[in-house]
Every structure is written in C-alpha cells, then in structure tokens.
Design an enzyme around this catalytic site. Structure first.
Site, PDB file in Angstrom:
ATOM      1  N   GLN A 103      19.970 -18.537 -16.959  1.00  0.00           N
ATOM      2  CA  GLN A 103      21.152 -17.678 -16.874  1.00  0.00           C
ATOM      3  C   GLN A 103      20.743 -16.226 -16.682  1.00  0.00           C
ATOM      4  O   GLN A 103      19.851 -15.724 -17.370  1.00  0.00           O
ATOM      5  CB  GLN A 103      21.997 -17.809 -18.142  1.00  0.00           C
ATOM      6  CG  GLN A 103      22.686 -19.152 -18.311  1.00  0.00           C
ATOM      7  CD  GLN A 103      23.920 -19.303 -17.438  1.00  0.00           C
ATOM      8  OE1 GLN A 103      24.258 -18.423 -16.645  1.00  0.00           O
ATOM      9  NE2 GLN A 103      24.599 -20.431 -17.572  1.00  0.00           N
ATOM     10  N   GLU A 136      18.449 -34.128 -15.175  1.00  0.00           N
ATOM     11  CA  GLU A 136      18.461 -33.034 -14.214  1.00  0.00           C
ATOM     12  C   GLU A 136      17.741 -33.487 -12.947  1.00  0.00           C
ATOM     13  O   GLU A 136      16.680 -34.108 -13.006  1.00  0.00           O
ATOM     14  CB  GLU A 136      17.764 -31.803 -14.798  1.00  0.00           C
ATOM     15  CG  GLU A 136      17.490 -30.686 -13.823  1.00  0.00           C
ATOM     16  CD  GLU A 136      18.740 -30.153 -13.153  1.00  0.00           C
ATOM     17  OE1 GLU A 136      18.719 -29.994 -11.911  1.00  0.00           O
ATOM     18  OE2 GLU A 136      19.741 -29.903 -13.858  1.00  0.00           O
ATOM     19  N   CYS A 172      30.820 -23.137 -14.287  1.00  0.00           N
ATOM     20  CA  CYS A 172      30.706 -21.817 -13.664  1.00  0.00           C
ATOM     21  C   CYS A 172      31.696 -21.670 -12.514  1.00  0.00           C
ATOM     22  O   CYS A 172      31.705 -20.646 -11.828  1.00  0.00           O
ATOM     23  CB  CYS A 172      29.283 -21.576 -13.175  1.00  0.00           C
ATOM     24  SG  CYS A 172      28.729 -22.762 -11.925  1.00  0.00           S
TER      25      CYS A 172
END
Length: 455
Positions: free
Chosen positions: A288, A338, A410
């Site tokens: 981030q 992931e 997001c």
C-alpha cells in the site's frame, strides 16, 4: 443536436465515481473524465452513447466555488491528482457522496454505513513514486517527473508535488541534474531509442529506509560507481539510502519491469513496520502506498472481525500477505492465495521474519486454488484487484458458506456489483466503512462486513 468532434463549453452540474463529470448541452447529457462540480469547462465531444455523449476535458474556464485550496504549484499541468484545489473535508465529503450514490443506484439500502475515515497524513503520504524521464517540450532539456495531464509523451518537472515524501523530491532533482550534466538521452517512446526510462523510489515511513531503482534500456551504459556516489552525496535526507538498483528494461510498454536487475549498493529491499509486524518490500513488491493509512485500513478489518470464533481464515487475493499476518495472532490458521508468485515468496519470507507459524500461502489463481482447499473457513477475507472478484470464482467462494465475509475493495464500482451477488446468495451487509487511502486523488478504499442470514 451536439455534433461529434465539436468543442463546446459546459458547466459541471454533478460528478460520479470515479472522477467523472456531468454537464448539459442542448438537452444532451455530456460525461467526461476530470473536473469538479461548479466548474465551467471546455470539452471535445467524442463518442455518442445510448443516453449520453462521451467527451474529453480540454480546459477549465472558471473555477468552482468549492475550490478554496491551492497547495501544489503543478496542479494545472500534472495528471497525478484530481482534488488538490479542494479543502480536505470537502474532498472526503465528495468521495463519500459518490460512493453512496453507487449503492443507491443499485437500490442497496441497508448498509449500516459507518462513515469515511481520514488519512493520517494528507501531505507527503506516498511511500513510493515512479518518475519518468522525458522532455517538457520537444527538443527541450531532460526532465524527470510525472506525465502532463492528458498527455502520454510530455513530462513535467513536479517540483511542487505535495503528496510525495520530501526525500523523493531531493533525490529526483539530483538524479535529473546528474544526467543533464553528462548529457544522457531519455528513452523516446515514439522511436524506441534512448537510455533513461524511469526512476522508482520507495521509502519505509516507519524505519525511513530508502530504496532507489534506476530503470534504463540496454542501449547505453550507466556508470554504476559515479551514479552511486552521486546519490550517496545527497545532503538533507530525512531517511537513509539502504539500496540502489539498476534495472534493464527493453520492453516497448511504458511500464517498469526487469529484464535484468543489478544491485549497485546495499540491499534489494526496505523494511516497513505496520501494527507491530515487519515487512520486507522488494523493488517490485506490491505494498500500500500510504503506510499509515494502511495501518488504519487493516485496523478496520481487524475490528470488523469482532469477537466471533475465527479458527480458520481464508485470505483471498492475499498479495504479500499483510492482512493474513496481521490477523494471525487472533486465528488458529490463515490460508492466503495470490496469483503473483513473487508476492507469495515475499509473504512467506515476511511470515518467517515475524515468527508466524500459523499462516500458509498458496501461489495460484483464486478461481483454481479454492477447489483444492479442504478446510472449512469460519471467515473469508477478500481483497481483489480493481476488477473485483472474477465472475467464475465468486460462486465458488460463496459456496464455502462461512458465517462472515470481509470484503476490502479499492474500486467501489466492482464492489457494488459483487455485493449484489452475495446478497442474492443469502448474505446481508452488516456494516460498511470507507478509508481514504489516497488523498487528493479520486480513489478510496471500502471495507464491508457480510454475514449469512438465518434461513
């Protein structure tokens, strides 16, 4: 009737997420990217859609009454920020209104909306900046900065940037001066000739480690000793340069990637600390961009778990495993999935760094890997990319039927789309909160807690 390719003047009567403006001209609705409600602007009409005409913003003719703030000298030219001219309170209100309008449009009413949380820092909050080499005018001197608003080839010297850490400006200016003096050519995206492409700077805001990555083509040489010496001689830095890298990239796309990576000085990573945990960040790791904002975001996630039993947690789209590791002390086991292999490798390394033994990370596509999971989760965390959850994966995820989902997004547009599917499958929105991770830009994070309704 408005004609295509006609230039017109309109007043912005409303805005919608993300940073799109609405105007009226001859009873036609005009929609274009950029702008602030109340501005009078000049736009170029482009494609005609079913219910509106798509346009391109050319020039701001009159400022909006909302514009009371000019802290950045590059605000007219730089394409990086959208809300530099707003007071921060007005920016937060605007983001809040735009996101809630998305829910209202889809008739999602029972939100238990908990408001929007401010970023702990509004200025100098970015821990990473990616600068581009180029020229401001054709044939002009070398510039290292950001793209001019709406232009692909023109770069501006962003000396007034107030969202980047101050150390970034000192480093950027020194690097630009160094290559000007030795007359090194930038990579021309039209001719594909030249050397200098990008400069990427990362800084751990807690430890103040700085990592510098110079990206060039293989069409010329960069003296590693002189370049390193130049950087290490910079005075006035608040942080410490712990690593200097040289990346070779001969790809045609205007993105930072490595065909070859050379370590010129120190180490290839920085160490950041969030909520008592340490995270190694390599040149190409996702992390981030707002460190202290990330602490608040992950604290919201942790608060949303509440006191319910969370023996087994799935962290889907786990990235470098930040959320998984922050939740590990309150869970029996956390499993992260992931698709980016390097991110998984870094997640495993960070878990070892933090002495965590109850987190496992799987490298692969969520759509495929969820079929292989044998555990029954009590809680599933979902933090997908901007495109949201893949349509083929969402039903598989819902079929695990945990009592609780926590969806970190997001992109509120894809969030609303996905939430409707969860609601159709028997979940209700228990609460939702916004976190402003990206001050001065149109972007915002949303955290939503979903619970399974009793049948």
């Amino acid at each position: 009737m408005a004609r295509k390719k006609k230039i017109i003047e309109v007043e912005i009567i409303d805005t919608i997420f993300p940073n799109k403006s609405i105007g009226k001209y001859e009873d036609q609705t005009i929609i274009f990217k950029g702008g602030i409600k109340g501005q009078k602007v000049k736009v170029l009409l482009n494609r005609r859609k079913k219910n509106y005409i798509e346009a391109k913003l050319l020039e701001i003719l009159e400022r909006s009454p909302l514009e009371k703030n000019i802290l950045c000298s590059d605000v007219k030219d730089c394409g990086g920020c959208a809300y530099q001219t707003l007071l921060y309170e007005d920016e937060l209100k605007l983001k809040e209104e735009q996101v809630l309008a998305l829910f209202e449009k889809e008739e999602i009413k029972e939100l238990n909306y908990l408001g929007i949380e401010k970023s702990p820092r509004v200025e100098g909050y970015r821990n990473k900046m990616e600068y581009t080499f180029g020229d401001e005018i054709k044939g002009g001197p070398l510039v290292l900065g950001l793209h001019r608003r709406g232009r692909f080839y023109e770069i501006i010297d962003t000396d007034g940037c107030n969202i980047a850490d101050k150390d970034f400006t000192l480093i950027r200016k020194r690097v630009m001066k160094y290559f000007r003096e030795i007359n090194t050519a930038f990579y021309n995206k039209r001719t594909h000739e030249g050397i200098l492409r990008h400069l990427v700077i990362r800084k751990a805001l807690s430890t103040r480690d700085i990592l510098i990555n110079l990206v060039t083509t293989s069409q010329g040489e960069v003296d590693p000793n002189n370049f390193t010496k130049e950087l290490l001689s910079i005075h006035g830095l608040e942080g410490k340069i712990v690593g200097i890298l040289h990346t070779i990239n001969d790809g045609l796309a205007d993105v930072v990637k490595a065909d070859k990576l050379n370590l010129l000085h120190g180490r290839e990573y920085i160490i950041e600390e969030i909520l008592g945990l340490k995270f190694k960040i390599s040149p190409f790791s996702f992390f981030q961009t707002n460190t202290f904002g990330a602490e608040r975001l992950y604290s919201i996630v942790r608060d949303f778990i509440e006191d319910e039993k969370t023996n087994i947690v799935f962290d889907l789209y786990s990235g470098t495993g930040t959320i998984a590791q922050i939740l590990s002390p309150v869970c029996e086991k956390v499993i992260g999935i992931e698709i980016i292999e390097e991110a998984v490798e870094m997640a495993i390394e960070n878990a070892k760094l933090n002495g965590l033994h109850n987190v496992d990370f799987i490298s692969g596509d969520v759509f495929e890997e969820v079929d292989k999971l044998k555990e029954k989760p009590d809680l599933i965390i979902i933090d997908p990319p901007r495109d949201g959850i893949h349509p083929k994966a969402i039903n598989k995820i819902i079929n695990f039927a945990p009592q609780t989902f926590i969806y970190v997004s997001c992109n509120p547009i894809t969030l609303v789309r996905d939430l409707k599917i969860f609601m159709d499958k028997g979940y209700k929105i228990d609460k939702m909160k916004l976190m402003d991770m990206f001050p001065r830009t149109p972007h915002v994070e949303a955290v939503t807690r979903l619970v399974r309704e009793l049948s």
